[in-house]
Design a protein around this motif. Structure first.
Motif, short mmCIF file in Angstrom:
data_model
loop_
_atom_site.label_atom_id
_atom_site.label_comp_id
_atom_site.label_asym_id
_atom_site.label_seq_id
_atom_site.Cartn_x
_atom_site.Cartn_y
_atom_site.Cartn_z
N ARG A 138 21.21 -28.76 -9.40
CA ARG A 138 22.09 -29.14 -8.30
C ARG A 138 21.58 -28.62 -6.96
NH1 ARG A 138 27.66 -27.02 -10.77
NH2 ARG A 138 26.19 -25.38 -11.42
N ASN A 139 20.78 -27.55 -6.99
CA ASN A 139 20.27 -26.97 -5.75
C ASN A 139 18.95 -26.26 -6.02
OD1 ASN A 139 21.05 -24.33 -6.85
ND2 ASN A 139 23.16 -24.91 -6.28
N ARG A 140 18.37 -25.68 -4.97
CA ARG A 140 17.07 -25.02 -5.11
C ARG A 140 17.15 -23.80 -6.02
NH1 ARG A 140 12.38 -25.25 -1.95
NH2 ARG A 140 10.99 -23.48 -2.31
N PHE A 141 18.28 -23.07 -5.96
CA PHE A 141 18.43 -21.89 -6.80
C PHE A 141 18.35 -22.26 -8.28
CE2 PHE A 141 21.27 -19.18 -9.33
CZ PHE A 141 20.64 -17.95 -9.16
N GLU A 142 19.08 -23.27 -8.70
CA GLU A 142 19.03 -23.71 -10.09
C GLU A 142 17.64 -24.22 -10.46
OE1 GLU A 142 22.05 -26.51 -11.01
OE2 GLU A 142 23.70 -25.08 -10.81
N LEU A 143 16.99 -24.88 -9.52
CA LEU A 143 15.65 -25.40 -9.77
C LEU A 143 14.67 -24.26 -10.04
CD1 LEU A 143 14.29 -28.24 -9.72
CD2 LEU A 143 13.58 -27.73 -7.38
N GLU A 144 14.74 -23.20 -9.24
CA GLU A 144 13.85 -22.06 -9.43
C GLU A 144 14.19 -21.30 -10.70
OE1 GLU A 144 14.23 -19.85 -5.83
OE2 GLU A 144 12.87 -21.17 -4.69
N GLU A 145 15.47 -21.20 -11.04
CA GLU A 145 15.86 -20.53 -12.27
C GLU A 145 15.33 -21.29 -13.49
OE1 GLU A 145 17.97 -17.54 -12.96
OE2 GLU A 145 16.86 -17.31 -11.09
N PHE A 146 15.43 -22.61 -13.44
CA PHE A 146 14.92 -23.43 -14.54
C PHE A 146 13.41 -23.25 -14.69
CE2 PHE A 146 12.93 -27.45 -15.88
CZ PHE A 146 13.47 -27.56 -17.15
N SER A 147 12.71 -23.23 -13.56
CA SER A 147 11.25 -23.06 -13.59
C SER A 147 10.87 -21.69 -14.13
CB SER A 147 10.67 -23.25 -12.19
OG SER A 147 10.91 -24.55 -11.70
N ASN A 148 11.51 -20.64 -13.61
CA ASN A 148 11.10 -19.27 -13.95
C ASN A 148 11.46 -18.88 -15.38
OD1 ASN A 148 10.09 -18.86 -11.35
ND2 ASN A 148 12.04 -18.10 -10.58
N LYS A 149 12.64 -19.27 -15.82
CA LYS A 149 13.11 -18.78 -17.11
C LYS A 149 12.76 -19.69 -18.29
CE LYS A 149 16.96 -16.06 -15.30
NZ LYS A 149 18.43 -15.84 -15.32
N ILE A 150 12.56 -20.97 -18.01
CA ILE A 150 12.32 -21.91 -19.10
C ILE A 150 10.92 -22.51 -19.04
CG2 ILE A 150 13.07 -24.07 -20.19
CD1 ILE A 150 15.88 -23.46 -19.22
N PHE A 151 10.60 -23.13 -17.92
CA PHE A 151 9.40 -23.96 -17.93
C PHE A 151 8.11 -23.19 -17.70
CE2 PHE A 151 6.92 -27.80 -17.22
CZ PHE A 151 7.46 -28.57 -18.24
N ILE A 152 8.14 -22.09 -16.99
CA ILE A 152 6.90 -21.32 -16.80
C ILE A 152 6.39 -20.77 -18.13
CG2 ILE A 152 6.01 -19.15 -15.85
CD1 ILE A 152 7.40 -19.85 -13.23
#
Length: 311
Positions: free
Chosen positions: A270-284
Motif C-alpha cells: 500500500r505504501n513505500r514502507f510496506e514495499l521495503e518491508e516485503f523486500s527486506n524480510k521476504i524477497f531479499i
C-alpha cells in the motif's frame, strides 16, 4: 559465482540457463526449479516498477498518482522488448557510458563535502553489522546469474570468467565510493533515515555557485536505468516462458506480462514502507537463495552426475 557460471557453459555453449538446469537436475526437478525462478522474476519485475514510481513521486511529483508513471514506463518497456535483445543491448550501452561519466563526476565533486569524522571510528565491532546487511547487496549482485537465462543469444561465453571478474572489481570499487561519499557527507544517522540518501548527497554539490542541481540529471539517468532493468527482467521472464513451454517468439507474451506487472506492482504494497518491508524480510533472502544457493546445488549435482557416469 562467476566461476560456477563459467563451468555451466564450458560444454553447453549453445544453451541458456534454463537448458542447463533441466539437463543437470532432470526434467521434472528442473522444471519445478524454473517455475520458482519464473515467479521470482515476475515479482522482481513488479518490485522494480513500483520502486521506480515511488522514487519519482517522492522526489519530484508528490501529488501525482503512481499509476500514471507505471503506465508510462510499462508502455515504453513494451516497445523496447518487442524490438528484441539487440535494441535493448544498444540502449543499455549508451546509458551505461553516460551513467559512468555522471557517477564519476558526482563522486569526485562529492569528495569535497566528505567529513572524515562521519566515517570514523572503524573497528572490528563493525564486522557483524556488515555481515548482517550483506544479503541486501548479494540479492542485487545475484542478477549476474539471471542474465544467462537468455545465454543462447549471447556470444563469447568463453570469456565469462574474465569479464565477470572485471565487473565484480568495478562494482566493488564503485559501491565502496558511493558509501564513502554518502555516509561521509550526510553522516550515518541521516543516511539511514532518508529514502534517497545518494540523491541528497548529490544535492549538496556546488561548484562556485554555477554547477548545481546535479540531482535532476541523476534522477533522469536513474529513470533510464530503471527502464533498462525493467526491460531486462521482462525479456528474461518472456524468455523463461518460451524455454519452459516451447513457445515461439516474444511479442505475443509481452503484452500479457506488462498487464500482470501493472496489477502486481500496485497490489504488492500500500505504501513505500510496506514495499521495503516485503523486500527486506521476504524477497531479499529468497533472492539470495535463487542467485547463489541453487546454482551451487546445481553445480554440485552436475559434478556428482559426471563422476557417476565416469565410474
Amino acid at each position: 559465482m562467476v566461476f560456477i557460471v563459467q563451468s555451466f557453459f564450458k560444454k553447453n555453449n549453445n544453451m541458456n540457463l534454463t537448458d542447463v538446469y533441466l539437463k543437470t537436475l532432470g526434467k521434472l526437478p528442473g522444471f519445478l526449479v524454473m517455475i520458482l525462478y519464473m515467479f521470482a522474476v515476475l515479482i522482481l519485475l513488479a518490485l522494480y516498477t513500483r520502486y521506480y514510481a515511488e522514487r519519482i513521486t517522492s522526489s519530484i511529483f508528490p501529488d501525482t498518482s503512481i499509476s500514471f508513471f507505471i503506465i508510462v514506463m510499462l508502455a515504453l518497456v513494451f516497445y523496447i522488448v518487442r524490438g528484441g535483445l539487440p535494441a535493448l543491448a544498444r540502449f543499455n550501452e549508451m546509458v551505461f557510458i553516460v551513467f559512468i561519466v555522471l557517477l564519476c563526476l558526482g563522486i569526485f565533486l562529492s569528495l569535497f563535502n566528505v567529513r572524515i569524522t562521519n566515517l570514523l571510528p572503524i573497528s572490528t565491532l563493525d564486522i557483524i553489522p556488515v555481515i548482517r546487511t550483506s544479503p541486501v547487496v548479494l540479492a542485487i549482485w545475484s542478477y549476474f546469474l539471471f542474465m544467462f537465462f537468455f545465454a543462447d543469444k549471447v556470444n563469447d561465453k568463453e570469456h565469462i570468467k574474465r569479464l565477470g571478474i572485471k565487473t565484480t572489481v568495478f562494482i566493488t570499487i564503485s559501491s565502496m565510493l558511493i558509501i564513502i561519499i554518502t555516509v561521509g557527507t550526510l553522516g550515518s544517522s541521516l543516511a539511514e533515515r532518508v529514502s534517497l540518501p545518494y540523491i541528497l548527497t548529490v544535492k549538496e554539490i556546488s561548484v562556485l555557485n554555477t554547477l548545481e542541481r546535479l540531482e535532476s540529471i541523476t534522477l533522469s539517468l536513474w529513470v533510464a536505468a530503471d527502464c533498462i532493468i525493467i526491460s531486462v527482467f521482462t525479456y528474461i521472464l518472456v524468455y523463461i516462458l518460451n524455454s519452459l513451454f516451447r513457445l515461439s517468439g516474444t511479442k505475443a507474451l509481452t503484452g500479457p506480462v506488462m498487464l500482470i506487472t501493472y496489477v502486481l506492482s500496485l497490489v504488492l504494497a500500500r505504501n513505500r514502507f510496506e514495499l521495503e518491508e516485503f523486500s527486506n524480510k521476504i524477497f531479499i533472502p529468497f533472492n539470495v537463495i535463487l542467485g547463489f544457493v541453487i546454482p551451487v546445488i546445481v553445480f554440485i549435482v552436475g559434478k556428482i552426475r559426471k563422476t557417476d557416469k565416469k565410474s
